[in-house]
Write a protein that holds these residues in place. Structure first.
Motif, PDB file in Angstrom:
ATOM      1  N   LYS A  97       3.747  -2.618  -4.047  1.00 29.69           N
ATOM      2  CA  LYS A  97       2.119  -2.844  -4.893  1.00 29.69           C
ATOM      3  C   LYS A  97       1.142  -1.769  -4.236  1.00 29.69           C
ATOM      4  O   LYS A  97       0.680  -1.587  -3.449  1.00 29.69           O
ATOM      5  N   PRO A  98       1.608  -0.411  -4.739  1.00 34.23           N
ATOM      6  CA  PRO A  98       1.438   0.896  -4.096  1.00 34.23           C
ATOM      7  C   PRO A  98       0.096   0.944  -4.222  1.00 34.23           C
ATOM      8  O   PRO A  98      -1.039   0.651  -5.170  1.00 34.23           O
ATOM      9  N   ASP A  99      -1.096   1.510  -3.200  1.00 34.36           N
ATOM     10  CA  ASP A  99      -2.650   2.033  -3.694  1.00 34.36           C
ATOM     11  C   ASP A  99      -3.026   2.704  -4.520  1.00 34.36           C
ATOM     12  O   ASP A  99      -3.279   2.408  -5.397  1.00 34.36           O
ATOM     13  N   ARG A 100      -1.496   4.275  -5.046  1.00 30.54           N
ATOM     14  CA  ARG A 100      -1.247   4.937  -5.799  1.00 30.54           C
ATOM     15  C   ARG A 100      -0.606   4.835  -6.504  1.00 30.54           C
ATOM     16  O   ARG A 100       0.156   4.866  -5.705  1.00 30.54           O
ATOM     17  N   LEU A 101       0.460   4.605  -7.643  1.00 32.27           N
ATOM     18  CA  LEU A 101       1.372   4.876  -8.296  1.00 32.27           C
ATOM     19  C   LEU A 101       1.216   6.235  -9.122  1.00 32.27           C
ATOM     20  O   LEU A 101      -0.059   6.588 -10.181  1.00 32.27           O
TER      21      LEU A 101
ATOM     22  N   LEU B  19       5.659  -0.058  -8.056  1.00 33.03           N
ATOM     23  CA  LEU B  19       5.095  -1.046  -8.154  1.00 33.03           C
ATOM     24  C   LEU B  19       5.340  -2.598  -7.903  1.00 33.03           C
ATOM     25  O   LEU B  19       4.417  -3.708  -6.704  1.00 33.03           O
TER      26      LEU B  19
ATOM     27  N   GLY C 266       0.618  -1.102   0.166  1.00 30.87           N
ATOM     28  CA  GLY C 266       0.446   0.389   0.091  1.00 30.87           C
ATOM     29  C   GLY C 266       0.544   1.361  -0.125  1.00 30.87           C
ATOM     30  O   GLY C 266       1.862   1.574  -0.070  1.00 30.87           O
TER      31      GLY C 266
ATOM     32  N   ALA D 132       1.163  -3.326 -15.201  1.00 25.27           N
ATOM     33  CA  ALA D 132       0.167  -3.049 -13.761  1.00 25.27           C
ATOM     34  C   ALA D 132      -0.834  -3.601 -13.086  1.00 25.27           C
ATOM     35  O   ALA D 132      -0.506  -4.930 -12.096  1.00 25.27           O
TER      36      ALA D 132
ATOM     37  N   SER E 281       0.132  -5.780  -9.975  1.00 21.84           N
ATOM     38  CA  SER E 281      -0.699  -5.325  -9.056  1.00 21.84           C
ATOM     39  C   SER E 281      -1.881  -5.050  -9.438  1.00 21.84           C
ATOM     40  O   SER E 281      -1.842  -2.804  -9.574  1.00 21.84           O
TER      41      SER E 281
ATOM     42  N   GLN F 174      -4.773  -3.839  -7.931  1.00 17.21           N
ATOM     43  CA  GLN F 174      -4.983  -3.627  -7.506  1.00 17.21           C
ATOM     44  C   GLN F 174      -4.934  -1.506  -7.052  1.00 17.21           C
ATOM     45  O   GLN F 174      -5.436  -1.008  -6.466  1.00 17.21           O
ATOM     46  N   THR F 175      -3.972  -1.521  -7.810  1.00 14.16           N
ATOM     47  CA  THR F 175      -2.791  -0.411  -7.397  1.00 14.16           C
ATOM     48  C   THR F 175      -3.728   0.918  -8.227  1.00 14.16           C
ATOM     49  O   THR F 175      -4.290   0.665  -9.491  1.00 14.16           O
TER      50      THR F 175
END
Length: 411
Positions: A24-28, A20, A2, A49, A53, A55-56
């Motif tokens: 696996k961030p929430d927002r990139l 990434l 996150g 992506a 990941s 969900q990013t």
């Protein structure tokens, strides 16, 4: 894991995905210039992506190339909107980095600090600076050959050799045994394979896979079948006055001896497979589509893709591709002589689907020709193009070949 991460969009696709892969961030958020952040590269990144990941949330923000004030304003907006964001400093234009330095100083004057990091794609070593403390760690990031091709805008087709060859332990032993024969025959191996391929066209097997071949047409290539039989690669082998008869142990053995270049590719692949701790993924006979179909493509996109396929050669094949974590090695195998064209083909595919981090290797079964001075012009040409040449592999032990493949990685 996150969180919010900020990347400075780079021409090098791999530099854009290290956060990434690791976090696996929430927002990139990608900050970049219009001339760099082109649509095709963004589409490839989003396709990648979605695999790694899903969900990013991917957020692209464009800034003018030569407008420092705009760069500062956009960075400040991000800092205000996401005060806990982490900034990955690989890539980006000079103007963005200057603006980042300015915003960092402004934030420090306010008693706030921007968290920064850098993940080196080559070594996957991460340096993280936060709260005036620096941390260093080695990240365990890796991607597959197929994922690397997608990241660079391509696609491995169903014709890729790894979908055909089945690398069981028994087949690997068979490869080693047949390679041993080829090392004894050297250039004759290619000659025999060419003769056999021609003979098979006129004398195919019956419905049970049984071959009945003219000894006169085979000539000296008959020797290969004698050796294959001694190594238990044939079944029901019979030699009569005018013919030899047999069936292959399996179709994979048949495919080795009916296409000249298959054995060298299989040998390189098999040797590399002995070190999965170094080579984390590998593909043989990689057939790459330069303009793959996208799920969200419009009718206009389809028309353009069909036009490109109809008018240009958009399919390339590379003999072996190895992955070391996130770094690809593209290998072209030549069982006979190779010219400048082979170097340029390897350079083209590697540049397109590996970027500057990728390794380029030409593996040759026989020695390079040398000039009177003893220097190989061909090798010098390859060196100028940053292509490694491993020649005379017939005389090279498996251990030395593997050692050379590892040495090329530079780690």
């Amino acid at each position: 894991m996150g969180g919010v991460y900020v990347e400075f969009f780079s021409d090098e696709a791999l530099e854009n995905v290290m956060c990434l892969l690791q976090y696996k961030p929430d927002r990139l958020i990608y900050l970049g210039h219009k001339h760099t952040m082109i649509t095709k590269k963004m589409q490839s990144l989003m396709a990648f992506a979605e695999l790694k990941s899903p969900q990013t949330i991917i957020d692209f923000r464009e800034v003018a190339r030569d407008n420092l004030e705009e760069c500062i304003d956009v960075l400040q907006e991000v800092a205000d909107e996401y005060p806990d964001a982490n900034y990955e400093l690989t890539g980006g234009g000079e103007m963005l980095l200057i603006a980042f330095g300015y915003v960092t100083a402004r934030q420090q004057a306010r008693g706030e600090e921007l968290s920064t990091l850098r993940i080196d794609p080559f070594t996957t070593t991460e340096v993280h600076l936060s709260n005036h403390k620096m941390q260093k760690q080695h990240d365990t990031i890796k991607i597959t050959v197929a994922e690397n091709i997608i990241l660079h805008g391509g696609h491995l087709t169903a014709q890729t050799g790894s979908n055909t060859w089945k690398f069981t332990d028994e087949f690997k032993r068979d490869i080693r045994a047949i390679w041993g024969m080829a090392c004894q025959m050297k250039h004759k191996w290619n000659n025999y394979c060419s003769v056999i391929e021609d003979v098979f066209k006129d004398s195919p097997a019956d419905e049970t896979g049984y071959f009945n071949l003219s000894r006169n047409r085979l000539g000296s290539a008959e020797y290969m079948f004698e050796r294959l039989n001694e190594a238990n690669m044939l079944r029901d082998f019979r030699v009569e006055k005018n013919t030899i008869s047999f069936r292959f142990k399996n179709d994979q053995i048949k495919n080795i001896v009916t296409k000249t270049g298959n054995l060298l590719e299989l040998h390189v692949y098999e040797v590399a497979s002995r070190r999965p701790d170094i080579f984390t993924d590998q593909v043989i006979g990689a057939v790459i589509d330069w303009n793959p179909k996208r799920e969200d493509e419009t009718e206009e996109d389809k028309e353009y893709r069909h036009y490109v396929h109809a008018n240009y050669d958009t399919i390339n094949e590379i003999d072996v591709v190895l992955m070391r974590s996130t770094i690809p090695t593209f290998i072209s195998c030549k069982s006979g002589k190779a010219g400048s064209l082979a170097l340029h083909e390897l350079e083209t595919v590697t540049s397109r689907f590996g970027g500057n981090y990728a390794k380029k290797v030409l593996v040759m079964a026989t020695p390079c020709d040398k000039s009177q001075s003893g220097m190989s012009f061909f090798k010098q040409r390859a060196k100028d193009m940053h292509i490694w040449v491993l020649d005379n592999v017939y005389e090279m032990s498996d251990e030395k070949l593997l050692k050379n493949l590892i040495r090329i990685q530079g780690v």
